[in-house]
Design a protein around this motif. Sequence first.
Motif, PDB file in Angstrom:
ATOM      1  N   ILE A  14       6.016   5.916  -4.155  1.00  0.00           N
ATOM      2  CA  ILE A  14       5.411   6.233  -3.007  1.00  0.00           C
ATOM      3  C   ILE A  14       3.797   5.789  -3.198  1.00  0.00           C
ATOM      4  O   ILE A  14       3.392   5.157  -2.512  1.00  0.00           O
ATOM      5  CB  ILE A  14       5.647   7.438  -2.662  1.00  0.00           C
ATOM      6  CG1 ILE A  14       7.036   7.558  -2.047  1.00  0.00           C
ATOM      7  CG2 ILE A  14       4.617   7.841  -1.181  1.00  0.00           C
ATOM      8  CD1 ILE A  14       7.656   9.120  -1.637  1.00  0.00           C
ATOM      9  N   GLY A  15       3.303   6.368  -4.367  1.00  0.00           N
ATOM     10  CA  GLY A  15       1.977   5.996  -4.735  1.00  0.00           C
ATOM     11  C   GLY A  15       1.488   4.655  -5.009  1.00  0.00           C
ATOM     12  O   GLY A  15       0.431   4.015  -4.731  1.00  0.00           O
ATOM     13  N   ALA A  16       2.614   3.864  -5.582  1.00  0.00           N
ATOM     14  CA  ALA A  16       2.535   2.608  -5.759  1.00  0.00           C
ATOM     15  C   ALA A  16       2.369   1.797  -4.476  1.00  0.00           C
ATOM     16  O   ALA A  16       1.581   0.813  -4.001  1.00  0.00           O
ATOM     17  CB  ALA A  16       3.540   1.731  -6.524  1.00  0.00           C
ATOM     18  N   ALA A  17       3.193   2.037  -3.486  1.00  0.00           N
ATOM     19  CA  ALA A  17       3.172   1.846  -2.177  1.00  0.00           C
ATOM     20  C   ALA A  17       1.920   2.028  -1.427  1.00  0.00           C
ATOM     21  O   ALA A  17       1.327   1.193  -0.669  1.00  0.00           O
ATOM     22  CB  ALA A  17       4.451   2.265  -1.183  1.00  0.00           C
ATOM     23  N   LEU A  18       1.408   3.083  -1.554  1.00  0.00           N
ATOM     24  CA  LEU A  18       0.270   3.536  -1.050  1.00  0.00           C
ATOM     25  C   LEU A  18      -0.951   2.829  -1.551  1.00  0.00           C
ATOM     26  O   LEU A  18      -1.712   2.390  -0.586  1.00  0.00           O
ATOM     27  CB  LEU A  18      -0.100   5.033  -0.914  1.00  0.00           C
ATOM     28  CG  LEU A  18       0.987   5.911  -0.352  1.00  0.00           C
ATOM     29  CD1 LEU A  18       0.692   7.567  -0.450  1.00  0.00           C
ATOM     30  CD2 LEU A  18       1.014   5.721   1.008  1.00  0.00           C
ATOM     31  N   ALA A  19      -0.921   2.654  -2.918  1.00  0.00           N
ATOM     32  CA  ALA A  19      -2.290   1.963  -3.474  1.00  0.00           C
ATOM     33  C   ALA A  19      -2.125   0.345  -2.929  1.00  0.00           C
ATOM     34  O   ALA A  19      -3.220  -0.193  -2.902  1.00  0.00           O
ATOM     35  CB  ALA A  19      -1.985   1.963  -4.937  1.00  0.00           C
ATOM     36  N   ALA A  20      -0.822  -0.292  -2.891  1.00  0.00           N
ATOM     37  CA  ALA A  20      -0.871  -1.692  -2.449  1.00  0.00           C
ATOM     38  C   ALA A  20      -1.200  -1.873  -0.956  1.00  0.00           C
ATOM     39  O   ALA A  20      -1.857  -2.643  -0.709  1.00  0.00           O
ATOM     40  CB  ALA A  20       0.792  -1.945  -2.737  1.00  0.00           C
ATOM     41  N   LYS A  21      -1.019  -0.825  -0.211  1.00  0.00           N
ATOM     42  CA  LYS A  21      -1.251  -0.901   1.116  1.00  0.00           C
ATOM     43  C   LYS A  21      -2.862  -0.813   1.339  1.00  0.00           C
ATOM     44  O   LYS A  21      -3.531  -1.562   2.093  1.00  0.00           O
ATOM     45  CB  LYS A  21      -0.824   0.206   1.941  1.00  0.00           C
ATOM     46  CG  LYS A  21      -1.387   0.531   3.402  1.00  0.00           C
ATOM     47  CD  LYS A  21      -0.784  -0.875   4.316  1.00  0.00           C
ATOM     48  CE  LYS A  21      -1.336  -0.322   5.741  1.00  0.00           C
ATOM     49  NZ  LYS A  21      -1.151  -1.550   6.676  1.00  0.00           N
ATOM     50  N   ALA A  22      -3.579   0.302   0.426  1.00  0.00           N
ATOM     51  CA  ALA A  22      -4.674   0.305   0.434  1.00  0.00           C
ATOM     52  C   ALA A  22      -5.734  -1.133   0.005  1.00  0.00           C
ATOM     53  O   ALA A  22      -6.657  -1.125   0.507  1.00  0.00           O
ATOM     54  CB  ALA A  22      -5.289   1.636  -0.467  1.00  0.00           C
ATOM     55  N   SER A  23      -4.970  -1.830  -1.055  1.00  0.00           N
ATOM     56  CA  SER A  23      -5.306  -3.110  -1.494  1.00  0.00           C
ATOM     57  C   SER A  23      -5.194  -4.177  -0.311  1.00  0.00           C
ATOM     58  O   SER A  23      -5.633  -5.337  -0.695  1.00  0.00           O
ATOM     59  CB  SER A  23      -4.815  -3.446  -2.804  1.00  0.00           C
ATOM     60  OG  SER A  23      -5.237  -2.431  -3.585  1.00  0.00           O
TER      61      SER A  23
END
Length: 133
Positions: A14-23
């Motif tokens: 989930i964190g990887a998905a959130l970080a990717a979206k933030a990028s």
Amino acid sequence: MFALVRRADVAEVIGAALAAKASGAGARMIAERLGRPVETVRGGLRRFGQRAEAVRRYFTVLLVDAGVDPAPPGTSRTLFADAVAAVVGAWWSMKLRWLGVGKVSPWLAACAVTGGILLAPSWPAKTINTSRP
């Protein structure tokens, strides 16, 4: 605690998905990269986006409270990215203060700090126990 309530994936995914979206990545690209259904990814991103301001505020306070010499993150191009930066910044502050925190990812720390309810339907940020990072 390694998972968030009502979510099928572990905190790191989930964190990887959130970080990717933030990028700047979109839900379809994130889903493909993580090998997850696009609906699942979109739902988590939507939930986080709905409470991005509360997450940003909560984790910025945690960052400052836990920090030895805290430096709150500057503003990003989106509120979503600001919230992700606050989570990572709070983890960094906790890591510098409590060495054991550095052994887990920012997303496992966020999961533990929120009692697993970061993306739950009724995340009441004001009732989260910050005495157990």
